[in-house]
Design a protein around this motif. Structure first.
Motif, PDB file in Angstrom:
ATOM      1  N   VAL A 112    -118.102 -25.230  29.355  1.00 60.82           N
ATOM      2  CA  VAL A 112    -119.326 -24.784  30.030  1.00 60.82           C
ATOM      3  C   VAL A 112    -119.147 -23.334  30.443  1.00 60.82           C
ATOM      4  O   VAL A 112    -118.165 -22.984  31.115  1.00 60.82           O
ATOM      5  N   VAL A 113    -120.080 -22.481  30.021  1.00 59.92           N
ATOM      6  CA  VAL A 113    -120.012 -21.065  30.359  1.00 59.92           C
ATOM      7  C   VAL A 113    -120.416 -20.896  31.819  1.00 59.92           C
ATOM      8  O   VAL A 113    -121.508 -21.278  32.233  1.00 59.92           O
ATOM      9  N   LEU A 114    -119.519 -20.310  32.611  1.00 61.09           N
ATOM     10  CA  LEU A 114    -119.804 -20.085  34.021  1.00 61.09           C
ATOM     11  C   LEU A 114    -120.543 -18.783  34.246  1.00 61.09           C
ATOM     12  O   LEU A 114    -121.525 -18.726  34.978  1.00 61.09           O
ATOM     13  N   ASP A 115    -120.064 -17.719  33.612  1.00 58.12           N
ATOM     14  CA  ASP A 115    -120.641 -16.399  33.836  1.00 58.12           C
ATOM     15  C   ASP A 115    -120.201 -15.492  32.704  1.00 58.12           C
ATOM     16  O   ASP A 115    -119.117 -15.650  32.140  1.00 58.12           O
ATOM     17  N   SER A 116    -121.074 -14.546  32.364  1.00 53.96           N
ATOM     18  CA  SER A 116    -120.722 -13.545  31.362  1.00 53.96           C
ATOM     19  C   SER A 116    -120.104 -12.307  31.985  1.00 53.96           C
ATOM     20  O   SER A 116    -119.649 -11.426  31.269  1.00 53.96           O
ATOM     21  N   GLY A 117    -120.082 -12.246  33.297  1.00 59.91           N
ATOM     22  CA  GLY A 117    -119.438 -11.128  33.961  1.00 59.91           C
ATOM     23  C   GLY A 117    -120.281  -9.872  33.940  1.00 59.91           C
ATOM     24  O   GLY A 117    -121.149  -9.686  33.080  1.00 59.91           O
ATOM     25  N   PRO A 118    -120.053  -8.976  34.895  1.00 60.20           N
ATOM     26  CA  PRO A 118    -120.799  -7.707  34.920  1.00 60.20           C
ATOM     27  C   PRO A 118    -120.308  -6.758  33.829  1.00 60.20           C
ATOM     28  O   PRO A 118    -119.164  -6.841  33.371  1.00 60.20           O
ATOM     29  N   TRP A 119    -121.193  -5.848  33.430  1.00 60.06           N
ATOM     30  CA  TRP A 119    -120.825  -4.833  32.453  1.00 60.06           C
ATOM     31  C   TRP A 119    -120.108  -3.694  33.159  1.00 60.06           C
ATOM     32  O   TRP A 119    -120.565  -3.192  34.180  1.00 60.06           O
ATOM     33  N   ALA A 120    -118.962  -3.302  32.618  1.00 67.62           N
ATOM     34  CA  ALA A 120    -118.209  -2.148  33.120  1.00 67.62           C
ATOM     35  C   ALA A 120    -118.347  -1.015  32.106  1.00 67.62           C
ATOM     36  O   ALA A 120    -118.193  -1.228  30.896  1.00 67.62           O
ATOM     37  N   LEU A 146    -111.142 -20.286  31.215  1.00 67.45           N
ATOM     38  CA  LEU A 146    -111.033 -19.595  29.934  1.00 67.45           C
ATOM     39  C   LEU A 146    -111.687 -18.224  30.056  1.00 67.45           C
ATOM     40  O   LEU A 146    -112.864 -18.132  30.428  1.00 67.45           O
ATOM     41  N   VAL A 147    -110.928 -17.189  29.748  1.00 67.93           N
ATOM     42  CA  VAL A 147    -111.415 -15.816  29.813  1.00 67.93           C
ATOM     43  C   VAL A 147    -111.524 -15.288  28.384  1.00 67.93           C
ATOM     44  O   VAL A 147    -110.536 -15.201  27.666  1.00 67.93           O
ATOM     45  N   GLY A 148    -112.723 -14.922  27.983  1.00 68.88           N
ATOM     46  CA  GLY A 148    -112.964 -14.430  26.644  1.00 68.88           C
ATOM     47  C   GLY A 148    -114.099 -15.208  25.986  1.00 68.88           C
ATOM     48  O   GLY A 148    -114.459 -16.303  26.450  1.00 68.88           O
ATOM     49  N   ALA A 163    -124.993  -1.794  19.059  1.00 70.82           N
ATOM     50  CA  ALA A 163    -123.900  -2.414  18.315  1.00 70.82           C
ATOM     51  C   ALA A 163    -122.873  -2.953  19.302  1.00 70.82           C
ATOM     52  O   ALA A 163    -122.340  -2.197  20.117  1.00 70.82           O
ATOM     53  N   THR A 164    -122.607  -4.247  19.210  1.00 72.31           N
ATOM     54  CA  THR A 164    -121.675  -4.907  20.125  1.00 72.31           C
ATOM     55  C   THR A 164    -120.501  -5.439  19.332  1.00 72.31           C
ATOM     56  O   THR A 164    -120.669  -6.284  18.444  1.00 72.31           O
ATOM     57  N   ALA A 165    -119.318  -4.929  19.647  1.00 70.11           N
ATOM     58  CA  ALA A 165    -118.089  -5.408  19.014  1.00 70.11           C
ATOM     59  C   ALA A 165    -117.535  -6.558  19.835  1.00 70.11           C
ATOM     60  O   ALA A 165    -117.307  -6.416  21.045  1.00 70.11           O
ATOM     61  N   ALA A 166    -117.335  -7.715  19.211  1.00 67.76           N
ATOM     62  CA  ALA A 166    -116.845  -8.904  19.905  1.00 67.76           C
ATOM     63  C   ALA A 166    -115.394  -9.160  19.521  1.00 67.76           C
ATOM     64  O   ALA A 166    -115.027  -9.094  18.349  1.00 67.76           O
ATOM     65  N   PHE A 167    -114.565  -9.441  20.530  1.00 65.78           N
ATOM     66  CA  PHE A 167    -113.160  -9.785  20.339  1.00 65.78           C
ATOM     67  C   PHE A 167    -112.996 -11.231  20.807  1.00 65.78           C
ATOM     68  O   PHE A 167    -113.032 -11.515  22.006  1.00 65.78           O
ATOM     69  N   ASP A 168    -112.829 -12.138  19.853  1.00 67.09           N
ATOM     70  CA  ASP A 168    -112.960 -13.567  20.118  1.00 67.09           C
ATOM     71  C   ASP A 168    -111.737 -14.224  20.723  1.00 67.09           C
ATOM     72  O   ASP A 168    -111.777 -15.420  21.014  1.00 67.09           O
ATOM     73  N   LYS A 169    -110.653 -13.531  20.934  1.00 67.59           N
ATOM     74  CA  LYS A 169    -109.473 -14.185  21.500  1.00 67.59           C
ATOM     75  C   LYS A 169    -109.749 -14.614  22.933  1.00 67.59           C
ATOM     76  O   LYS A 169    -110.332 -13.870  23.718  1.00 67.59           O
ATOM     77  N   THR A 170    -109.324 -15.841  23.272  1.00 67.95           N
ATOM     78  CA  THR A 170    -109.554 -16.418  24.594  1.00 67.95           C
ATOM     79  C   THR A 170    -108.227 -16.610  25.309  1.00 67.95           C
ATOM     80  O   THR A 170    -107.238 -17.047  24.710  1.00 67.95           O
ATOM     81  N   TYR A 171    -108.216 -16.311  26.595  1.00 71.11           N
ATOM     82  CA  TYR A 171    -107.024 -16.424  27.432  1.00 71.11           C
ATOM     83  C   TYR A 171    -107.258 -17.520  28.479  1.00 71.11           C
ATOM     84  O   TYR A 171    -108.365 -17.652  29.010  1.00 71.11           O
ATOM     85  N   THR A 172    -106.217 -18.285  28.755  1.00 73.00           N
ATOM     86  CA  THR A 172    -106.309 -19.406  29.693  1.00 73.00           C
ATOM     87  C   THR A 172    -105.637 -19.045  31.007  1.00 73.00           C
ATOM     88  O   THR A 172    -104.483 -18.596  31.024  1.00 73.00           O
ATOM     89  N   VAL A 173    -106.361 -19.258  32.091  1.00 67.85           N
ATOM     90  CA  VAL A 173    -105.846 -19.031  33.435  1.00 67.85           C
ATOM     91  C   VAL A 173    -105.890 -20.363  34.182  1.00 67.85           C
ATOM     92  O   VAL A 173    -106.951 -20.985  34.284  1.00 67.85           O
TER      93      VAL A 173
END
Length: 387
Positions: A112-120, A146-148, A163-173
């Motif tokens: 379940v996606v919690l948040d997409s986070g703010p844009w920096a 899960l972060v990513g 143009a949005t470059a996506a980096f699909d690797k996910t990190y577990t916290v």
């Protein structure tokens, strides 16, 4: 160095308005009676179109040139705590810098996606250079976070696309339970513990080992008074006793209720579980600091009862927190009843049952143990630590 997984192109909304406005201006000038205005018409129409084409091309090529060279994310954190998340990008282009790069990350748990986070924003990223975006993330929910994937968006002024470059690797916290500080009178739960285990003996048993000294409690044998420490105290009414412990026997059994409700509000029951988990973790740490050996028991899944023997060691407490971080409402009442009966029948150890129900059940009242309901948790809790 990680290449982008894909490039996502979206149409920039202001471009259609700009093109429409330029077309209207061109049509108005073309309808003028003077032929000398045709050169102006060509310039008014050609310049915006050329600018849009150039900005669009640079936007796409810049997004393709971005690489993720590093992600700083901790392996574990605590609920109600924050951590620093950082993404480092490098621009592999050669000529033009990347202007106004926006980065963000997606946070999810259990699918379940919690948040997409703010844009920096990275205002400018020169060719061949690297820059880092940072976020301060607060974890409010216990479990596996899960972060990513991470995203880097480029949209130059006047570009027809983003143009949005996506980096699909996910990190577990791993989000551990929140830190509770308990009231000093939580020791009242163990009042008379030495009486219960037969501490009327004048001398310790041969299998017991000396583990230190502590303050005198009602029920302790006067033969165990530590005379030297008692004489050193400023209070003449304060005594210290020598404490012995059998390394093969537990001092306390702590059972956590993980059975879902048969009726009622499931969300309320889950909220009680979160509070109970944090409270149990604090109890184990408090009793371990008293040099007690705790036997923690809970049901993790059907036919899967977890038993942890917690000694006053950091490695045991870390193992407990990792187990509590993944605990859920997966128990059942029948198994819970058998576990409680088995713990009460064990010799010597006191039993504390942390229940999720507002009232103690009839079958629990017949057992020699202490039952803590959700109403007891705030009584014994002094504060919740926000880190």
């Amino acid at each position: 160095m990680r290449r982008r997984s894909r490039i996502k192109l979206t149409i920039a909304p202001p471009i259609g308005i700009a093109v429409l406005g330029a077309s209207l201006v061109a049509a108005a000038i073309a309808g003028a009676p003077h032929p000398a205005l045709r050169a102006l018409v060509v310039f008014v129409v050609a310049f915006p179109l050329l600018w849009i084409a150039l900005a669009t091309t640079l936007t796409y090529t810049t997004a393709r040139a971005l690489r993720a060279v590093g992600v700083e994310v901790p392996s574990r954190t605590r609920a109600m705590g924050s951590f620093r998340l950082a993404l480092t990008l490098v621009h592999r282009g050669r000529a033009f810098p990347a202007i106004g790069v926006l980065t963000n990350a997606r946070f999810s748990t259990a699918g379940v996606v919690l948040d997409s986070g703010p844009w920096a924003e990275i205002p400018i990223l020169e060719a061949g250079r690297a820059a880092t975006s940072c976020w301060d993330v607060m974890a409010k929910r216990r479990g596996m976070l899960l972060v990513g994937p991470f995203r880097a968006a480029v949209e130059l002024p006047g570009s027809a696309i983003r143009a949005t470059a996506a980096f699909d690797k996910t990190y577990t916290v791993t989000v551990l339970p929140a830190v509770y500080h308990l009231q000093p009178f939580v020791d009242a739960l163990l009042a008379g513990r030495h009486v219960a285990v037969g501490r009327f003996l004048k001398l310790p048993a041969a299998t017991e080992e000396y583990v230190g000294a502590r303050e005198y409690r009602p029920g302790d044998s006067p033969k165990l008074i530590h005379r030297i420490l008692s004489l050193r105290t400023r209070d003449p009414n304060q005594f210290y006793v020598r404490e012995f412990q059998d390394p093969s026997r537990d001092d306390l059994s702590l059972v956590l209720d993980t059975a879902p409700p048969l009726d009622g509000d499931a969300a309320l029951h889950r909220y009680r579980l979160e509070k109970a988990i944090c409270f149990v973790c604090a109890l184990c740490r408090t009793f371990a600091a008293r040099r007690l050996t705790v036997r923690f028991v809970c049901q993790r899944a059907a036919r899967d009862v977890v038993t942890l023997r917690l000694r006053p060691l950091d490695v045991d407490l870390d193992r407990l927190e990792m187990e509590l971080a993944q605990l859920d409402l997966t128990g059942d009442r029948a198994t819970l009843g058998r576990v409680l009966l088995g713990e009460v029948r064990r010799h010597g150890a006191a039993v504390i049952f942390v229940s999720l129900r507002p009232r103690e059940q009839l079958e629990q009242q017949r057992l020699h143990m202490v039952t803590l309901t959700p109403d007891h948790v705030p009584v014994f809790t002094r504060e919740v630590v926000w880190q």
